[in-house]
Every structure is written in C-alpha cells, then in structure tokens.
Design a protein around this motif. Structure first.
Motif, PDB file in Angstrom:
ATOM      1  N   ALA A 116       0.832  -1.204   0.000  1.00  0.00           N
ATOM      2  CA  ALA A 116       0.000   0.000   0.000  1.00  0.00           C
ATOM      3  C   ALA A 116       0.865   1.252   0.000  1.00  0.00           C
ATOM      4  O   ALA A 116       0.628   2.193  -0.775  1.00  0.00           O
ATOM      5  CB  ALA A 116      -0.934  -0.002   1.214  1.00  0.00           C
ATOM      6  N   ILE A 117       1.870   1.274   0.858  1.00  0.00           N
ATOM      7  CA  ILE A 117       2.714   2.465   0.979  1.00  0.00           C
ATOM      8  C   ILE A 117       3.648   2.583  -0.218  1.00  0.00           C
ATOM      9  O   ILE A 117       3.858   3.683  -0.753  1.00  0.00           O
ATOM     10  CB  ILE A 117       3.489   2.421   2.305  1.00  0.00           C
ATOM     11  N   ALA A 118       4.194   1.460  -0.671  1.00  0.00           N
ATOM     12  CA  ALA A 118       5.067   1.486  -1.849  1.00  0.00           C
ATOM     13  C   ALA A 118       4.303   1.982  -3.073  1.00  0.00           C
ATOM     14  O   ALA A 118       4.813   2.790  -3.865  1.00  0.00           O
ATOM     15  CB  ALA A 118       5.642   0.097  -2.102  1.00  0.00           C
ATOM     16  N   GLU A 119       3.076   1.519  -3.237  1.00  0.00           N
ATOM     17  CA  GLU A 119       2.271   1.931  -4.388  1.00  0.00           C
ATOM     18  C   GLU A 119       1.930   3.419  -4.320  1.00  0.00           C
ATOM     19  O   GLU A 119       1.869   4.110  -5.343  1.00  0.00           O
ATOM     20  CB  GLU A 119       1.001   1.090  -4.459  1.00  0.00           C
ATOM     21  N   HIS A 120       1.712   3.929  -3.113  1.00  0.00           N
ATOM     22  CA  HIS A 120       1.418   5.356  -2.979  1.00  0.00           C
ATOM     23  C   HIS A 120       2.641   6.192  -3.342  1.00  0.00           C
ATOM     24  O   HIS A 120       2.508   7.265  -3.957  1.00  0.00           O
ATOM     25  CB  HIS A 120       0.961   5.684  -1.560  1.00  0.00           C
ATOM     26  N   ALA A 121       3.820   5.706  -2.968  1.00  0.00           N
ATOM     27  CA  ALA A 121       5.047   6.409  -3.353  1.00  0.00           C
ATOM     28  C   ALA A 121       5.146   6.515  -4.872  1.00  0.00           C
ATOM     29  O   ALA A 121       5.518   7.560  -5.424  1.00  0.00           O
ATOM     30  CB  ALA A 121       6.268   5.691  -2.782  1.00  0.00           C
ATOM     31  N   VAL A 122       4.799   5.421  -5.556  1.00  0.00           N
ATOM     32  CA  VAL A 122       4.816   5.427  -7.019  1.00  0.00           C
ATOM     33  C   VAL A 122       3.753   6.382  -7.560  1.00  0.00           C
ATOM     34  O   VAL A 122       3.979   7.084  -8.560  1.00  0.00           O
ATOM     35  CB  VAL A 122       4.604   4.011  -7.580  1.00  0.00           C
ATOM     36  N   ALA A 123       2.602   6.440  -6.901  1.00  0.00           N
ATOM     37  CA  ALA A 123       1.546   7.364  -7.327  1.00  0.00           C
ATOM     38  C   ALA A 123       2.032   8.812  -7.241  1.00  0.00           C
ATOM     39  O   ALA A 123       1.745   9.626  -8.138  1.00  0.00           O
ATOM     40  CB  ALA A 123       0.296   7.172  -6.465  1.00  0.00           C
ATOM     41  N   LEU A 124       2.766   9.133  -6.191  1.00  0.00           N
ATOM     42  CA  LEU A 124       3.327  10.483  -6.056  1.00  0.00           C
ATOM     43  C   LEU A 124       4.305  10.767  -7.198  1.00  0.00           C
ATOM     44  O   LEU A 124       4.299  11.861  -7.783  1.00  0.00           O
ATOM     45  CB  LEU A 124       4.032  10.636  -4.703  1.00  0.00           C
ATOM     46  N   ILE A 125       5.144   9.787  -7.510  1.00  0.00           N
ATOM     47  CA  ILE A 125       6.122   9.953  -8.595  1.00  0.00           C
ATOM     48  C   ILE A 125       5.416  10.224  -9.920  1.00  0.00           C
ATOM     49  O   ILE A 125       5.733  11.169 -10.641  1.00  0.00           O
ATOM     50  CB  ILE A 125       7.014   8.700  -8.713  1.00  0.00           C
ATOM     51  N   LEU A 126       4.446   9.378 -10.262  1.00  0.00           N
ATOM     52  CA  LEU A 126       3.764   9.500 -11.545  1.00  0.00           C
ATOM     53  C   LEU A 126       2.954  10.793 -11.638  1.00  0.00           C
ATOM     54  O   LEU A 126       2.889  11.430 -12.701  1.00  0.00           O
ATOM     55  CB  LEU A 126       2.857   8.296 -11.774  1.00  0.00           C
ATOM     56  N   THR A 127       2.353  11.190 -10.531  1.00  0.00           N
ATOM     57  CA  THR A 127       1.564  12.424 -10.539  1.00  0.00           C
ATOM     58  C   THR A 127       2.461  13.637 -10.743  1.00  0.00           C
ATOM     59  O   THR A 127       2.166  14.522 -11.553  1.00  0.00           O
ATOM     60  CB  THR A 127       0.755  12.569  -9.241  1.00  0.00           C
ATOM     61  N   LEU A 128       3.571  13.691  -9.998  1.00  0.00           N
ATOM     62  CA  LEU A 128       4.506  14.806 -10.160  1.00  0.00           C
ATOM     63  C   LEU A 128       5.106  14.824 -11.561  1.00  0.00           C
ATOM     64  O   LEU A 128       5.272  15.892 -12.168  1.00  0.00           O
ATOM     65  CB  LEU A 128       5.623  14.699  -9.119  1.00  0.00           C
ATOM     66  N   ASP A 129       5.436  13.650 -12.064  1.00  0.00           N
ATOM     67  CA  ASP A 129       6.072  13.537 -13.375  1.00  0.00           C
ATOM     68  C   ASP A 129       5.102  13.924 -14.500  1.00  0.00           C
ATOM     69  O   ASP A 129       5.360  14.850 -15.281  1.00  0.00           O
ATOM     70  CB  ASP A 129       6.585  12.104 -13.559  1.00  0.00           C
ATOM     71  N   ARG A 130       3.968  13.249 -14.570  1.00  0.00           N
ATOM     72  CA  ARG A 130       3.048  13.430 -15.698  1.00  0.00           C
ATOM     73  C   ARG A 130       1.989  14.511 -15.444  1.00  0.00           C
ATOM     74  O   ARG A 130       1.177  14.804 -16.313  1.00  0.00           O
ATOM     75  CB  ARG A 130       2.391  12.095 -16.055  1.00  0.00           C
ATOM     76  N   LYS A 131       1.999  15.063 -14.229  1.00  0.00           N
ATOM     77  CA  LYS A 131       1.139  16.220 -13.896  1.00  0.00           C
ATOM     78  C   LYS A 131      -0.338  15.928 -14.130  1.00  0.00           C
ATOM     79  O   LYS A 131      -1.104  16.786 -14.607  1.00  0.00           O
ATOM     80  CB  LYS A 131       1.589  17.449 -14.683  1.00  0.00           C
ATOM     81  N   THR A 132      -0.741  14.728 -13.789  1.00  0.00           N
ATOM     82  CA  THR A 132      -2.136  14.334 -14.001  1.00  0.00           C
ATOM     83  C   THR A 132      -3.103  15.142 -13.130  1.00  0.00           C
ATOM     84  O   THR A 132      -4.255  15.360 -13.522  1.00  0.00           O
ATOM     85  CB  THR A 132      -2.320  12.836 -13.719  1.00  0.00           C
ATOM     86  N   HIS A 133      -2.651  15.581 -11.962  1.00  0.00           N
ATOM     87  CA  HIS A 133      -3.516  16.381 -11.100  1.00  0.00           C
ATOM     88  C   HIS A 133      -3.814  17.735 -11.749  1.00  0.00           C
ATOM     89  O   HIS A 133      -4.937  18.245 -11.671  1.00  0.00           O
ATOM     90  CB  HIS A 133      -2.882  16.565  -9.720  1.00  0.00           C
ATOM     91  N   LYS A 134      -2.809  18.301 -12.425  1.00  0.00           N
ATOM     92  CA  LYS A 134      -3.013  19.583 -13.099  1.00  0.00           C
ATOM     93  C   LYS A 134      -3.882  19.405 -14.343  1.00  0.00           C
ATOM     94  O   LYS A 134      -4.760  20.236 -14.629  1.00  0.00           O
ATOM     95  CB  LYS A 134      -1.670  20.192 -13.465  1.00  0.00           C
TER      96      LYS A 134
END
Length: 329
Positions: A104-122
């Motif tokens: 769960a925690i490892a996957e969330h770390a990856v989610a942070l990486i992908l979000t910052l990288d690909r800017k999906t939140h923006k």
C-alpha cells in the motif's frame, strides 16, 4: 481486557470491531489524543491503544502507570512518539503493528512519482474547466531512470520491485542488504553515491535519532540538480526549512510527501475553514512542483484489515502471556 482506544478515526471503529467479533476485549473509543492532559481517561482500563499523533512521553507514561495501565499498543509501525525507556521503568509493555501492507505504501510512493512527473492532477483540473492545452504538462519517461531507495525493509523492498518493473536502475542504501533484491538487480551503494547519481530518491527508512533530518541542506547539495524526492516514511527525516530553500534554488526539482514533521497539528483534520497554524507547510504548498497528501499511503482496505487484526492479536498475546515479535524491547 478493557482497552481505551485514543485518537480514533471514523473508519477505525468498523475494522477494530470486525476483528473483535465475540467481544473478547472491551473496546472504548475516544476521539481525543492521548497525552499528559488526557491520560486521566485511561483510568479503569487495562491497556491503551494509540496512534503516532498521541504523545506518550515520560510524564504521560508516569500517569498511565498510576492508573494501572500495563500495555501500550500502537496502531502503527513507528513508535518514536513513545518513551520506551519510561514505559519499561514503569513495567508497561509496548506493542506495535510492524508491517500491515508494505505494498500500500510502496504503491502510494509510485503514485506520487507518476503524478509529479506526468502532472495528471493539473491536467484533471484543467480539463474540468474545458482547458485542453498541453502547455506545461511535459513529463519524462521513468524507463531508464536511476532511482535511489533509502531503506529496504518490507516497504522499501516492495518499492524496489515496482521500480524494477518500470525498467529503472535501482540503487539502494541500508545497514542490512537484501540478498533477494541483489539477485533481482538492485545495487547497494553508499548514501553519498546514491545522492549523486539518482534521478529520483524515495525514502523508506525509520525515524531514529540518527536519521532525524537525514535529508538536510548538506544532503541536498550532494544530489543531482532537479532531483525528485519522495517521502512516505516519517516527516522528520526531511528538514523542511532546508527543503524549501532547495526548492527555491532548483536543487530539488520535485517534492512528493505523504508525511510532514509537524503533521500532528495538521493531518487527519479538516482545516478548510480555518487558518493553518504552520508557516512551513503553507510555504511548501505554494510551490507548483510540490505534491502533499495527508498521510494516506497506508489507507487501503487491506491495510486497515491487517492493522486491526494485528492490534487485536497484540491484546490477546499480552493477556495470554504469549511471546510476540510485535513487542518493542
């Protein structure tokens, strides 16, 4: 056993009661945090069950001893908020939940990486306003990047496995090297070399006196300019004021955190209609390359089930005098 459960969140009652179906233990839930001001609520109970946001310093533990408390059971892996020496002095046992869902925690770390990288939140916010422009949404491939992992316990190991699957070069640093990870291609190295060569650094080590503010100005100066730094471990591993300076001068290119060193006064609360009493986190949130989540990495159904199961098992093991690897000695 009669157990006082402090800092109870809305979702915890369901899971804790689920794993106590026959009422083997008498659970009483308190919303308030446990500290020296609220320790009197533990009177009449055999044990207390707490979170990382509770303050179990020597003064609190002395009061718990006066109320005949014999067990402190943490619903977490971390325990740096508990004065373990004071507990031992008062003959109070301390148990924890050492591992509940590393994935769960490892996957969330990856989610942070992908979000910052690909800017999906923006992109999500733009599209909701009918803005379909790609301006400033450029990302980079994870494939081929060098990822540094500080701490390769169960969570760090799960994270390494995911990043290997992305085709990354994975470097690691830990006082104990994992032979399993080495056979998979993870290369252990010094902390300095990890800092110097990693494009992304993810923190998965415990908070101890030796690791507090491990990531400070000196550490940031050793890193690649524009590095991505991810922390899903403990907030105080990063010296926030130094991280802000490193963001301002571009030393840190991206920062993703699910933990914060002053989170006990902020996280798990709805402060949307108030002024947040913390200038540093307000400063962090002003950067467009910073992503903060409210200590939710653990927040999956599987993790909550396991936390509740082990928490109740700790009560039973203590009551029965059964030796447990979950006891902090």
């Amino acid at each position: 056993m009669k157990i006082a459960i402090f800092s109870t969140k809305y979702y915890e009652k369901e899971y804790l009661n689920k794993h106590n179906p026959k009422g083997l233990h008498e659970l009483t839930f308190f919303d308030v945090a446990l500290n020296s001001q609220t320790a009197n609520l533990a009177s009449g109970f055999d044990a207390v069950c707490v979170q990382l946001t509770d303050i179990l310093d020597a003064a609190t533990i002395d009061l718990l001893s006066q109320y005949q408390i014999k067990l402190i059971d943490l619903r977490s892996a971390g325990f740096d908020n508990v004065d373990v020496k004071a507990a031992a002095k008062n003959n109070i046992k301390v148990f924890r939940v050492p591992a509940y869902s590393p994935q769960a925690i490892a996957e969330h770390a990856v989610a942070l990486i992908l979000t910052l990288d690909r800017k999906t939140h923006k992109a999500y916010n733009r599209v909701r306003e009918n803005n379909f422009s790609l301006q400033n949404l450029m990302g980079f491939n994870l494939y081929g990047k060098t990822v540094g992992v500080v701490g390769t316990g169960k969570i760090g190991s799960a994270f390494c496995n995911i990043m290997l699957g992305f085709g990354c070069t994975v470097l690691a640093h830990d006082i104990v090297e994992s032979k399993v990870l080495i056979t998979k291609g993870v290369a252990y190295t010094s902390l300095d070399k990890l800092f110097q060569t990693s494009d992304i650094i993810s923190i998965h080590c415990p908070l101890t006196p030796n690791t507090r503010h491990l990531f400070d100005k000196k550490a940031f100066e050793k890193m690649k300019k524009g590095v991505m730094l991810i922390n899903t471990s403990r907030g105080a591993l990063i010296k926030t004021a130094d991280a802000i300076d490193a963001l301002k001068n571009g030393m840190i290119g991206y920062l993703g955190i699910d933990v914060y060193e002053g989170e006990e006064k902020i996280f798990f609360r709805d402060l949307s209609s108030t002024i947040v009493p913390d200038d540093l986190i307000e400063r962090l949130m002003s950067f467009n390359n910073v992503l903060i989540t409210p200590h939710q990495a653990f927040f999956t159904k599987e993790a909550l089930d396991e936390i509740a199961r082990i928490t109740l098992l700790n009560f039973t093991d203590f009551e029965n005098g059964t030796a447990s690897e979950n006891e902090i000695r």
